[in-house]
Design an enzyme around this catalytic site. Structure first.
Site, PDB file in Angstrom:
ATOM      1  CG  ASP A  11      -2.049  -1.018   1.080  1.00 47.53           C
ATOM      2  OD1 ASP A  11      -2.540  -1.223  -0.044  1.00 47.53           O
ATOM      3  OD2 ASP A  11      -2.416  -1.637   2.097  1.00 47.53           O
ATOM      4  CE  LYS A  33      -4.969  -5.622  -0.222  1.00 52.99           C
ATOM      5  NZ  LYS A  33      -5.424  -4.256  -0.611  1.00 52.99           N
ATOM      6  CG  ASP A  60      -8.532  -4.913  -2.989  1.00 49.83           C
ATOM      7  OD1 ASP A  60      -9.696  -5.069  -3.388  1.00 49.83           O
ATOM      8  OD2 ASP A  60      -8.233  -4.595  -1.813  1.00 49.83           O
ATOM      9  CE  LYS A  62     -11.744  -3.013  -0.779  1.00 49.63           C
ATOM     10  NZ  LYS A  62     -10.266  -2.996  -0.918  1.00 49.63           N
ATOM     11  CG  HIS A  64     -19.784  -0.022  -6.170  1.00 46.96           C
ATOM     12  ND1 HIS A  64     -20.045   0.248  -4.849  1.00 46.96           N
ATOM     13  CD2 HIS A  64     -20.975  -0.325  -6.731  1.00 46.96           C
ATOM     14  CE1 HIS A  64     -21.345   0.114  -4.613  1.00 46.96           C
ATOM     15  NE2 HIS A  64     -21.929  -0.228  -5.748  1.00 46.96           N
ATOM     16  CG  ASP A  65     -19.456   3.478 -12.248  1.00 45.20           C
ATOM     17  OD1 ASP A  65     -20.579   3.801 -12.688  1.00 45.20           O
ATOM     18  OD2 ASP A  65     -18.532   4.285 -12.081  1.00 45.20           O
ATOM     19  CB  ILE A  66     -23.675   1.781 -14.507  1.00 39.27           C
ATOM     20  CG1 ILE A  66     -22.663   2.369 -15.504  1.00 39.27           C
ATOM     21  CG2 ILE A  66     -24.365   2.884 -13.708  1.00 39.27           C
ATOM     22  CD1 ILE A  66     -23.324   3.221 -16.576  1.00 39.27           C
ATOM     23  N   PRO A  67     -23.114  -1.395 -14.684  1.00 41.02           N
ATOM     24  CG  PRO A  67     -24.806  -3.005 -14.707  1.00 41.02           C
ATOM     25  CD  PRO A  67     -24.564  -1.549 -14.446  1.00 41.02           C
ATOM     26  CB  THR A 117     -12.360  -5.776   7.708  1.00 39.62           C
ATOM     27  OG1 THR A 117     -11.347  -5.047   7.003  1.00 39.62           O
ATOM     28  CG2 THR A 117     -12.574  -7.113   7.035  1.00 39.62           C
ATOM     29  CD  GLN A 183      -8.805  -3.659   8.499  1.00 42.31           C
ATOM     30  OE1 GLN A 183     -10.025  -3.477   8.517  1.00 42.31           O
ATOM     31  NE2 GLN A 183      -8.154  -3.954   7.402  1.00 42.31           N
ATOM     32  NE  ARG A 204      -2.410  -0.911   8.108  1.00 37.48           N
ATOM     33  CZ  ARG A 204      -3.512  -0.228   8.430  1.00 37.48           C
ATOM     34  NH1 ARG A 204      -3.398   0.944   9.026  1.00 37.48           N
ATOM     35  NH2 ARG A 204      -4.710  -0.725   8.179  1.00 37.48           N
TER      36      ARG A 204
END
Length: 224
Positions: A11, A33, A60, A62, A64-67, A117, A183, A204
């Site tokens: 990260d 990742k 990773d 993630k 997330h939007d219209i198809p 999480t 977390q 971490r």
């Protein structure tokens, strides 16, 4: 994909630091990742460097939007040497099916994020008007119907997957007993594996360690 169950999260936004972490890891013991922090800062650099060293890569982002947007985004990513890619299951059935179409003809597996999480039950009640377990259970049903390969869920929801054999599990929120941060729904590596996690994501506790290779080896041995 290879055998390692451990996925180490890179990260860092600093190129030298990120590459130094990758250099200290072992592709026989873990996957890598690459999330939005690293990807948005350094682009595909770490993906290609990790691939050159023999790592399988979990991208990773993630999505997330219209198809259609999700499908087109995946078509723009599928040329990368990645094994796994994330979307949000809360995007719905059509979006998940579009994601599956986006990776058709490749070996890339689609994993759907359920509930982050960092969320507690009270957070879930305020956002979704129901507790975490109910929310995750509903999203697991959608994930199965949507035909994706697996889900990303807290170790505390792994038991909900026991009746959903078609779904693989990637489990973040993995922490050592003496490691505290933002977390909330967490477990140790051993606990998550014993509950049936297919892959555990650790960031971490390994990447912030004074001896990254030693920490990775210790965690690897603890889950054998």
């Amino acid at each position: 994909m290879t055998d390692p169950k451990i996925i180490v999260a890179i990260d860092s936004i600093n190129q030298d630091q990120a590459l130094n972490i990758i250099d200290q890891l072992d592709p026989k013991l873990c996957m890598i990742k690459i999330g939005s922090i690293n990807f948005n800062s350094l682009g595909t650099l770490c993906i290609h460097k990790a691939c050159e060293k023999g790592f399988d890569i979990f991208l990773d982002l993630k999505l997330h939007d219209i198809p259609n947007t999700v499908k087109e985004s995946i078509l723009g990513l599928r040329h990368l040497p990645i094994s796994m890619l994330t979307i949000h299951t809360s995007g719905g059935l059509d979006m998940m099916r579009a994601a599956v179409e986006g990776v058709e003809g490749t070996n890339i597996k689609i994993f759907g994020v359920t509930a982050l999480t960092s969320l507690s039950d009270s957070d879930s009640e305020r956002i979704f008007r129901r507790d975490i377990r109910t929310q995750v259970g509903s999203l697991l049903d959608l994930a199965e119907e949507g035909g994706i390969d697996g889900v990303v869920c807290s170790p505390h929801e792994l038991e909900l997957l026991s009746l959903r054999k078609s779904l693989l599990s990637v489990t973040p929120g993995i922490r050592l007993k003496n490691f505290n941060d933002d977390q909330k729904r967490v477990m140790t590596p051993r606990e998550a594996i014993e509950l049936g996690a297919d892959y555990i994501v650790i960031g971490r506790p390994i990447t912030s360690s004074e001896n990254i290779n030693k920490s990775l080896n210790e965690i690897y041995l603890s889950i054998q």
